[in-house]
Design an enzyme around this catalytic site. Structure first.
Site, PDB file in Angstrom:
ATOM      1  N   ASP A   1      46.369  43.138  57.380  1.00  0.00           N
ATOM      2  CA  ASP A   1      45.408  42.120  56.933  1.00  0.00           C
ATOM      3  C   ASP A   1      46.068  41.086  56.027  1.00  0.00           C
ATOM      4  O   ASP A   1      45.879  39.881  56.212  1.00  0.00           O
ATOM      5  CB  ASP A   1      44.240  42.804  56.204  1.00  0.00           C
TER       6      ASP A   1
ATOM      7  N   HIS B   1      50.150  36.916  54.215  1.00  0.00           N
ATOM      8  CA  HIS B   1      50.146  36.312  52.873  1.00  0.00           C
ATOM      9  C   HIS B   1      51.299  36.832  51.986  1.00  0.00           C
ATOM     10  O   HIS B   1      52.005  36.057  51.350  1.00  0.00           O
ATOM     11  CB  HIS B   1      48.834  36.591  52.150  1.00  0.00           C
TER      12      HIS B   1
ATOM     13  N   LYS C   1      42.686  46.753  47.854  1.00  0.00           N
ATOM     14  CA  LYS C   1      41.280  46.388  47.640  1.00  0.00           C
ATOM     15  C   LYS C   1      40.688  47.374  46.627  1.00  0.00           C
ATOM     16  O   LYS C   1      41.200  48.488  46.460  1.00  0.00           O
ATOM     17  CB  LYS C   1      40.501  46.545  48.946  1.00  0.00           C
TER      18      LYS C   1
HETATM   19  C1  BG6 Z   1      42.217  37.231  53.994  1.00  0.00           C
HETATM   20  C2  BG6 Z   1      42.007  38.695  54.210  1.00  0.00           C
HETATM   21  O1  BG6 Z   1      43.180  36.733  54.879  1.00  0.00           O
HETATM   22  O2  BG6 Z   1      42.667  37.005  52.674  1.00  0.00           O
HETATM   23  C3  BG6 Z   1      41.028  39.249  53.192  1.00  0.00           C
HETATM   24  O3  BG6 Z   1      41.516  38.927  55.515  1.00  0.00           O
HETATM   25  C4  BG6 Z   1      41.473  38.898  51.785  1.00  0.00           C
HETATM   26  O4  BG6 Z   1      40.892  40.657  53.321  1.00  0.00           O
HETATM   27  C5  BG6 Z   1      41.752  37.415  51.678  1.00  0.00           C
HETATM   28  O5  BG6 Z   1      40.406  39.250  50.905  1.00  0.00           O
HETATM   29  C6  BG6 Z   1      42.357  37.060  50.338  1.00  0.00           C
HETATM   30  O6  BG6 Z   1      42.379  35.661  50.233  1.00  0.00           O
HETATM   31  P1  BG6 Z   1      41.999  34.940  48.857  1.00  0.00           P
HETATM   32  O7  BG6 Z   1      42.253  33.504  49.115  1.00  0.00           O
HETATM   33  O8  BG6 Z   1      40.561  35.267  48.590  1.00  0.00           O
HETATM   34  O9  BG6 Z   1      42.914  35.547  47.842  1.00  0.00           O
END
Ligand code: BG6
Length: 465
Positions: free
Chosen positions: A247, A252, A342
């Site tokens: 995910d 990221h 999480k």
């Molecule tokens: C998303 C994930 O790509 O990024 C989510 O699918 C996660 O699970 C989110 O919560 C986090 O992004 P941000 O911008 O809220 O930190």
């Protein structure tokens, strides 16, 4: 780094497949509304929502009003109303060519009202299983063919996850590559568009102070964190098939790593920056059955198995921590710890760089890039405690984005992503090579996950490993 800030003035139509989905209401439409209010969208622009539901024009407007994630009073009612005037709806099925013909007719009639062949952006805001079908239909219906000479480019925007493992990612990429040219494909990783993450490159290459230290001789370790207080919310069905590593790890977190570790690009443009990011990912030391137990931790929060959409015996991780190494001259033997989870005690995304202190190991300087919240940069350094002795103690030098006078809030990552797609700057979008190398590193770990014992942690834990 140079980004065009000029308004993209050619008429443009933004088509959202899956307009009734969560992402459209939560991120895309607020971002488009913000861009509209900031007057950076072309004067002639239209948003066409495409989805399965039946709506009358009025019902559609009301649906958008009810589902767009903006705070009461955040925008002038007049602006919202005018923004909605630019929106229309096309009911259709994602896998039916007929629907695409109707969509084509609709886009043509908008072009006619603009009295010009417009640019078209197609955003796939749908589950990844639908990508291939939509892209094929878009291509075969001729919708992605520019309509007139130099005018009317077409681009597709694709959300992560791009594939589910190395094989599916390659297959999808090949398919997309057959249908579209690389300049048309915009693979979104919204972390790349976070202001404070973009600043990592600017900071590194605009300040000569740190660059000489940016290597294995001076850096002891790097810790990259993407911690979240929220649990999986109502995304159980999606999340249980994916898990934390795919995910956010595959995309990221690895992108944060790439920006910290990459070499200086020959030029600060999309081509060279993407090439350098990809090289870092390519040189990640593989995690194998021999070392996985030493290098990887996985965890699941207590109560996860009772979440809606989660299988009762699920072994899906909601937390991971990896110790990774980059096999190149600059970073050899420097551990990069990648951590995400999480239902933790706090939400923060951060990169900590620990500098070596051969004489006093515990007395290190630490440079921290805070990506969110409280975006900024911190340096821990040591000062003499006032008085007669010669003790030193840690203090912090801080820069906060909130110190910028002109800034009330930072632009949302989606605003930046969509703006760049409008102007055609691919720097903040991932390339084929990045996607493939990221999966090459992540896929074997996923396959070997069952070698790693599952750590259970309480919701709200501040420490899993
Ligand atoms: C998303 C994930 O790509 O990024 C989510 O699918 C996660 O699970 C989110 O919560 C986090 O992004 P941000 O911008 O809220 O930190």
């Amino acid at each position: 780094m140079q980004h065009s800030q000029t308004q993209n003035s050619a008429p443009t139509i933004f088509v959202i497949f899956g307009i009734t989905g969560d992402l459209a209401g939560r991120k895309l439409l607020p971002a488009l509304l913000n861009l509209y209010v900031k007057k950076v969208l072309p004067q002639k622009f239209a948003i066409v929502g495409f989805s399965r539901r039946n709506f009358t024009r009025e019902e559609f407007r009301q649906y958008i009003r009810d589902n767009i994630n903006i705070k009461p009073g955040q925008f002038k009612e007049e602006d919202v109303k005018h923004f909605l005037d630019h929106m229309s709806y096309e009911q259709g099925l994602f896998d039916t060519p007929e629907s695409y013909h109707r969509l084509a007719e609709k886009l043509q009639s908008i072009d006619e009202s603009f009295k010009q062949c417009s640019n078209k952006l197609f955003h796939l805001s749908v589950p990844p299983t639908l990508y291939e079908g939509i892209l094929e239909n878009l291509s075969s219906s001729g919708l992605t063919i520019p309509c007139g000479g130099d005018l009317g480019w077409t681009r597709v925007l694709i959300e992560k996850p791009f594939g589910n493992d190395i094989e599916t990612a390659k297959k999808l990429d090949k398919r997309i590559g057959d249908l579209f040219s690389e300049e048309q494909i915009f693979r979104i990783d919204h972390y790349l568009a976070k202001e404070a993450l973009q600043n990592v490159l600017a900071f590194r290459f605009a300040n000569t102070l740190f660059e000489p230290l940016w290597n294995r001789h001076h850096v002891d370790k790097v810790h990259i964190k993407l911690l979240e207080k929220i649990d999986i919310e109502d995304r159980g069905e999606f999340y249980d098939k994916v898990g934390a590593l795919k995910d956010v790890g595959q995309n990221h977190v690895l992108q944060m790593l790439a920006l910290v570790a990459m070499e200086s690009p020959e030029e600060f443009d999309a081509e060279h920056i993407r090439k350098e990011r990809a090289k870092v990912l390519k040189h990640l030391m593989p995690i194998t059955s021999k070392n996985i137990n030493d290098l990887a931790v996985r965890g699941q929060y207590e109560g996860y198995l009772h979440e809606k959409g989660v299988r009762p015996e699920s072994q899906t991780e909601t937390y991971f921590r990896l110790e990774t190494y980059i096999e190149n001259a600059r970073w050899k033997d420097v551990p990069f710890f990648l951590e995400s989870g999480k239902a933790l005690s706090e939400s923060k995304a951060e990169i900590d760089i620990y500098f070596k202190n051969e004489n006093e190991e515990e007395r290190q300087n630490i440079l921290t890039f805070r990506i969110q919240p409280d975006e900024g940069i911190k340096i821990r350094f040591w000062v003499k405690t006032p008085g007669f002795g010669l003790q030193v103690e840690p203090k912090t030098l801080k820069f906060k984005y909130s110190d910028f006078d002109s800034l009330s809030t930072l632009p949302d990552a989606y605003e930046k992503v969509l703006f760049d797609a409008f102007v055609g700057d691919q720097t903040l979008f991932t390339s084929t090579d990045e996607v493939v190398h990221a999966w090459k590193f992540i896929s074997p770990i996923v396959e070997l996950w069952n070698h790693v014992p599952m750590t259970r942690y309480k919701k709200g834990s501040s420490y899993v490993y």
